[in-house]
Design a protein around this motif. Structure first.
Motif, PDB file in Angstrom:
ATOM      1  N   TYR A 109       0.818  -1.220   0.000  1.00  0.00           N
ATOM      2  CA  TYR A 109       0.000   0.000   0.000  1.00  0.00           C
ATOM      3  C   TYR A 109       0.850   1.267   0.000  1.00  0.00           C
ATOM      4  CZ  TYR A 109       1.263   0.435   4.876  1.00  0.00           C
ATOM      5  OH  TYR A 109       1.996   0.569   6.019  1.00  0.00           O
ATOM      6  N   TYR A 110       2.117   1.131   0.429  1.00  0.00           N
ATOM      7  CA  TYR A 110       2.988   2.306   0.588  1.00  0.00           C
ATOM      8  C   TYR A 110       3.527   2.795  -0.758  1.00  0.00           C
ATOM      9  CZ  TYR A 110       6.900   5.014   2.604  1.00  0.00           C
ATOM     10  OH  TYR A 110       7.789   5.994   2.968  1.00  0.00           O
ATOM     11  N   TYR A 121       6.886   8.762  -1.417  1.00  0.00           N
ATOM     12  CA  TYR A 121       7.773   9.154  -0.313  1.00  0.00           C
ATOM     13  C   TYR A 121       9.212   8.692  -0.572  1.00  0.00           C
ATOM     14  CZ  TYR A 121       3.729  10.400   2.509  1.00  0.00           C
ATOM     15  OH  TYR A 121       2.592  11.003   2.984  1.00  0.00           O
ATOM     16  N   ARG A 146       0.635  21.007  13.884  1.00  0.00           N
ATOM     17  CA  ARG A 146       1.522  19.996  14.471  1.00  0.00           C
ATOM     18  C   ARG A 146       1.953  20.390  15.884  1.00  0.00           C
ATOM     19  NH1 ARG A 146       4.833  20.268  10.401  1.00  0.00           N
ATOM     20  NH2 ARG A 146       4.266  18.639   8.940  1.00  0.00           N
ATOM     21  N   ALA A 172       6.384   7.406  12.216  1.00  0.00           N
ATOM     22  CA  ALA A 172       6.198   8.082  10.918  1.00  0.00           C
ATOM     23  C   ALA A 172       6.640   9.536  11.046  1.00  0.00           C
ATOM     24  CB  ALA A 172       4.762   7.976  10.427  1.00  0.00           C
ATOM     25  N   CYS A 173       7.879   9.715  11.479  1.00  0.00           N
ATOM     26  CA  CYS A 173       8.390  11.059  11.785  1.00  0.00           C
ATOM     27  C   CYS A 173       8.643  11.891  10.544  1.00  0.00           C
ATOM     28  CB  CYS A 173       9.679  10.950  12.600  1.00  0.00           C
ATOM     29  SG  CYS A 173      11.031  10.172  11.690  1.00  0.00           S
ATOM     30  N   GLY A 174       8.636  11.272   9.363  1.00  0.00           N
ATOM     31  CA  GLY A 174       8.843  12.027   8.126  1.00  0.00           C
ATOM     32  C   GLY A 174      10.147  12.799   8.165  1.00  0.00           C
ATOM     33  N   ASP A 195      10.512   5.844  10.498  1.00  0.00           N
ATOM     34  CA  ASP A 195       9.801   6.088   9.239  1.00  0.00           C
ATOM     35  C   ASP A 195      10.264   5.057   8.214  1.00  0.00           C
ATOM     36  OD1 ASP A 195       8.121   8.774   8.214  1.00  0.00           O
ATOM     37  OD2 ASP A 195       9.000   7.593   6.585  1.00  0.00           O
ATOM     38  N   TYR A 200      13.380  10.679   3.575  1.00  0.00           N
ATOM     39  CA  TYR A 200      12.745  11.580   4.546  1.00  0.00           C
ATOM     40  C   TYR A 200      13.555  11.597   5.844  1.00  0.00           C
ATOM     41  CZ  TYR A 200       8.616  12.718   1.763  1.00  0.00           C
ATOM     42  OH  TYR A 200       7.775  13.221   0.803  1.00  0.00           O
ATOM     43  N   ALA A 221       5.791   0.965  10.819  1.00  0.00           N
ATOM     44  CA  ALA A 221       5.045   1.178  12.066  1.00  0.00           C
ATOM     45  C   ALA A 221       4.288  -0.078  12.480  1.00  0.00           C
ATOM     46  CB  ALA A 221       4.075   2.344  11.872  1.00  0.00           C
ATOM     47  N   GLU A 222       3.997  -0.961  11.519  1.00  0.00           N
ATOM     48  CA  GLU A 222       3.234  -2.166  11.867  1.00  0.00           C
ATOM     49  C   GLU A 222       4.134  -3.292  12.360  1.00  0.00           C
ATOM     50  OE1 GLU A 222       3.442  -0.544   9.049  1.00  0.00           O
ATOM     51  OE2 GLU A 222       2.839  -1.720   7.312  1.00  0.00           O
ATOM     52  N   TYR A 238      -0.202  12.490  11.488  1.00  0.00           N
ATOM     53  CA  TYR A 238      -0.624  12.349  10.082  1.00  0.00           C
ATOM     54  C   TYR A 238      -0.218  11.024   9.460  1.00  0.00           C
ATOM     55  CZ  TYR A 238      -1.354  17.338  10.673  1.00  0.00           C
ATOM     56  OH  TYR A 238      -1.763  18.561  11.143  1.00  0.00           O
ATOM     57  N   GLU A 242      -3.341   7.604   6.266  1.00  0.00           N
ATOM     58  CA  GLU A 242      -2.664   7.049   5.087  1.00  0.00           C
ATOM     59  C   GLU A 242      -2.592   5.530   5.118  1.00  0.00           C
ATOM     60  OE1 GLU A 242       0.897   9.056   3.924  1.00  0.00           O
ATOM     61  OE2 GLU A 242      -0.315  10.810   3.470  1.00  0.00           O
ATOM     62  N   LEU A 243      -3.175   4.909   6.131  1.00  0.00           N
ATOM     63  CA  LEU A 243      -3.042   3.451   6.266  1.00  0.00           C
ATOM     64  C   LEU A 243      -4.329   2.733   5.882  1.00  0.00           C
ATOM     65  CD1 LEU A 243      -1.305   3.330   9.781  1.00  0.00           C
ATOM     66  CD2 LEU A 243      -0.202   3.106   7.541  1.00  0.00           C
TER      67      LEU A 243
HETATM   68  C1  LIG Z   1       1.826  12.497   5.802  1.00  0.00           C
HETATM   69  S1  LIG Z   1       3.466  12.066   6.204  1.00  0.00           S
HETATM   70  C2  LIG Z   1       3.618  12.665   7.880  1.00  0.00           C
HETATM   71  C3  LIG Z   1       5.035  12.879   8.287  1.00  0.00           C
HETATM   72  C4  LIG Z   1       5.247  13.591   9.623  1.00  0.00           C
HETATM   73  N1  LIG Z   1       4.708  12.842  10.726  1.00  0.00           N
HETATM   74  C5  LIG Z   1       4.711  14.994   9.608  1.00  0.00           C
HETATM   75  O1  LIG Z   1       4.068  15.401  10.569  1.00  0.00           O
HETATM   76  O2  LIG Z   1       4.990  15.715   8.637  1.00  0.00           O
HETATM   77  C6  LIG Z   1       3.376  10.335   6.413  1.00  0.00           C
HETATM   78  C7  LIG Z   1       4.707   9.742   6.760  1.00  0.00           C
HETATM   79  O3  LIG Z   1       4.439   8.391   7.153  1.00  0.00           O
HETATM   80  C8  LIG Z   1       5.439   7.554   6.635  1.00  0.00           C
HETATM   81  N2  LIG Z   1       4.826   6.207   6.599  1.00  0.00           N
HETATM   82  C9  LIG Z   1       3.746   5.802   5.893  1.00  0.00           C
HETATM   83  N3  LIG Z   1       3.449   4.527   6.173  1.00  0.00           N
HETATM   84  C10 LIG Z   1       4.345   4.123   7.107  1.00  0.00           C
HETATM   85  C11 LIG Z   1       4.544   2.916   7.829  1.00  0.00           C
HETATM   86  N4  LIG Z   1       3.750   1.870   7.646  1.00  0.00           N
HETATM   87  N5  LIG Z   1       5.562   2.837   8.709  1.00  0.00           N
HETATM   88  C12 LIG Z   1       6.385   3.895   8.910  1.00  0.00           C
HETATM   89  N6  LIG Z   1       6.243   5.074   8.261  1.00  0.00           N
HETATM   90  C13 LIG Z   1       5.223   5.194   7.377  1.00  0.00           C
HETATM   91  C14 LIG Z   1       5.783   8.155   5.304  1.00  0.00           C
HETATM   92  O4  LIG Z   1       7.043   7.719   4.842  1.00  0.00           O
HETATM   93  C15 LIG Z   1       5.711   9.645   5.637  1.00  0.00           C
HETATM   94  O5  LIG Z   1       6.955  10.111   6.092  1.00  0.00           O
END
Ligand SMILES: C[S@@+](CC[C@H](N)C(=O)[O-])C[C@H]1O[C@@H](n2cnc3c(N)ncnc32)[C@H](O)[C@@H]1O
Length: 339
Positions: A109-110, A121, A146, A172-174, A195, A200, A221-222, A238, A242-243
């Motif tokens: 899904y990513y 990403y 934030r 998911a610290c981006g 992340d 990122y 994260a899972e 955030y 997205e999941l």
């Molecule tokens: C919308 S961004 C939010 C980033 C950050 N938390 C912010 O406030 O800007 C979503 C982030 O989640 C990460 N991400 C998405 N699915 C993830 C997963 N299953 N495990 C870890 N990171 C994930 C992406 O790589 C991306 O950096």
């Protein structure tokens, strides 16, 4: 400062809208309530006033952007508009893409162009562009939304005995936007960022280079590469919208696993249906204009239910397009008693 900031980003938001062809909403969404521009600007103003009150009340320090010189900021705007044509082509074709990346390394899904953004990403260019894109999307309100996480964070640190002995994980610290604010406020706090995106995390590394007690880890994260109960505070900003629903539940179980009993979970994510009824139509249209394949399921999600009986909701607040919800992780005895 905030007026100048909002003018800069909101101006780009209006210009980007002008340069894009609107995606017509399906019939079923046409009568749903939509906030007009005046309402959105009033809510953005209310957020910035709340931000100001939080600073005056000592919840957190005055923010300071780390965007470098005005020339660097101008370059980012030029880059954003140079990329807009590709984003718009994907939007008009309704193509969320399938990114060319090792399928074994990432969940299926990513590997999509979330928000129709170039490379999803998974590139340096995407990581460098991300924060600018998000600020334009929210007309200059993203950082302030934030920052609202810092209010329950302060309360959690007071409860846990102070920053010097606590450990915080940002899931998911981006690009490290939250962690940077956390370290500006609590330099002695040990923080870890997780992340899936290496590019990122590289930007996060650069933004956090001035501080010690910072660890950044690539992972999902899972299936977090951390011990049970290793953190006093977990933040997750955030990610949930997205999941896919099933993964959301797996992530919730992981959040419970890595958090100490009595610890605090702070979620910041999009408003959901019914949180601000005037926004319901706009929220329903959002995933069509900005590829968000799981957003519709998130809008109807029962967050307390997803987190399950291991958490009790402590506090929640709305912040412009976001909600901030703080949970306390129950101790084992408390969970058994409730069952
Ligand atoms: C919308 S961004 C939010 C980033 C950050 N938390 C912010 O406030 O800007 C979503 C982030 O989640 C990460 N991400 C998405 N699915 C993830 C997963 N299953 N495990 C870890 N990171 C994930 C992406 O790589 C991306 O950096």
């Amino acid at each position: 400062m905030q007026t100048a900031r909002v003018s800069w980003y909101f101006g780009q938001k209006l210009l980007a809208a002008r340069l894009s062809r609107p995606v017509p909403p399906p019939e079923r969404l046409r009568d749903r309530p939509m906030p007009d521009r005046r309402r959105i600007l009033a809510d953005l103003r209310a957020l910035l006033e709340q931000d100001w009150h939080n600073i005056a009340a000592g919840h957190y320090a005055m923010p300071a952007d780390d965007w470098g010189s005005p020339i660097a900021e101008l370059r980012r705007a030029v880059d954003f508009f140079a990329d807009l044509g590709s984003v718009e082509a994907r939007r008009q074709a309704g193509l969320g893409g399938r990114l060319p990346a090792p399928a074994a390394k990432y969940p299926r899904y990513y590997l999509q162009n979330f928000h129709f953004q170039t490379d999803g990403y998974l590139s340096e260019a995407s990581a460098e562009r991300y924060d600018h894109q998000v600020e334009v999307l929210f007309g200059g309100g993203a950082a302030a939304m934030r920052r609202q996480a810092l209010v329950p964070l302060r309360a959690a640190l007071l409860r846990s005995g102070g920053a010097a002995s606590a450990r915080l994980l940002d899931v998911a610290c981006g690009t490290g936007a939250l962690l940077r604010e956390v370290k500006r406020n609590y330099p002695r706090l040990s923080v870890t960022g997780l992340d899936l995106s290496a590019p990122y995390l590289a930007v996060a590394q650069r933004r956090l280079a001035d501080w010690s007690r910072v660890e950044l880890t690539e992972g999902a994260a899972e299936a977090m590469p951390f011990d049970d109960g290793g953190f006093d505070i977990v933040t997750c900003i955030y990610l949930f919208h997205e999941l896919p629903p099933r993964t959301r539940r797996q992530v919730a179980a992981e959040l419970a696993r890595v958090l100490k009993p009595g610890g605090t979970l702070i979620l910041v994510d999009s408003l959901q249906t019914g949180d601000a009824p005037d926004y319901d139509g706009l929220l329903a249209r959002f995933p069509l204009a900005f590829h968000e394949p799981y957003y519709a399921s998130y809008l109807a999600e029962d967050l307390d239910g997803v987190l399950g009986p291991g958490f009790v909701r402590d506090d929640s607040a709305l912040a412009y397009f976001s909600k901030v919800v703080a949970y306390r992780r129950k101790s084992c005895g408390e969970v058994e008693h409730n069952i």
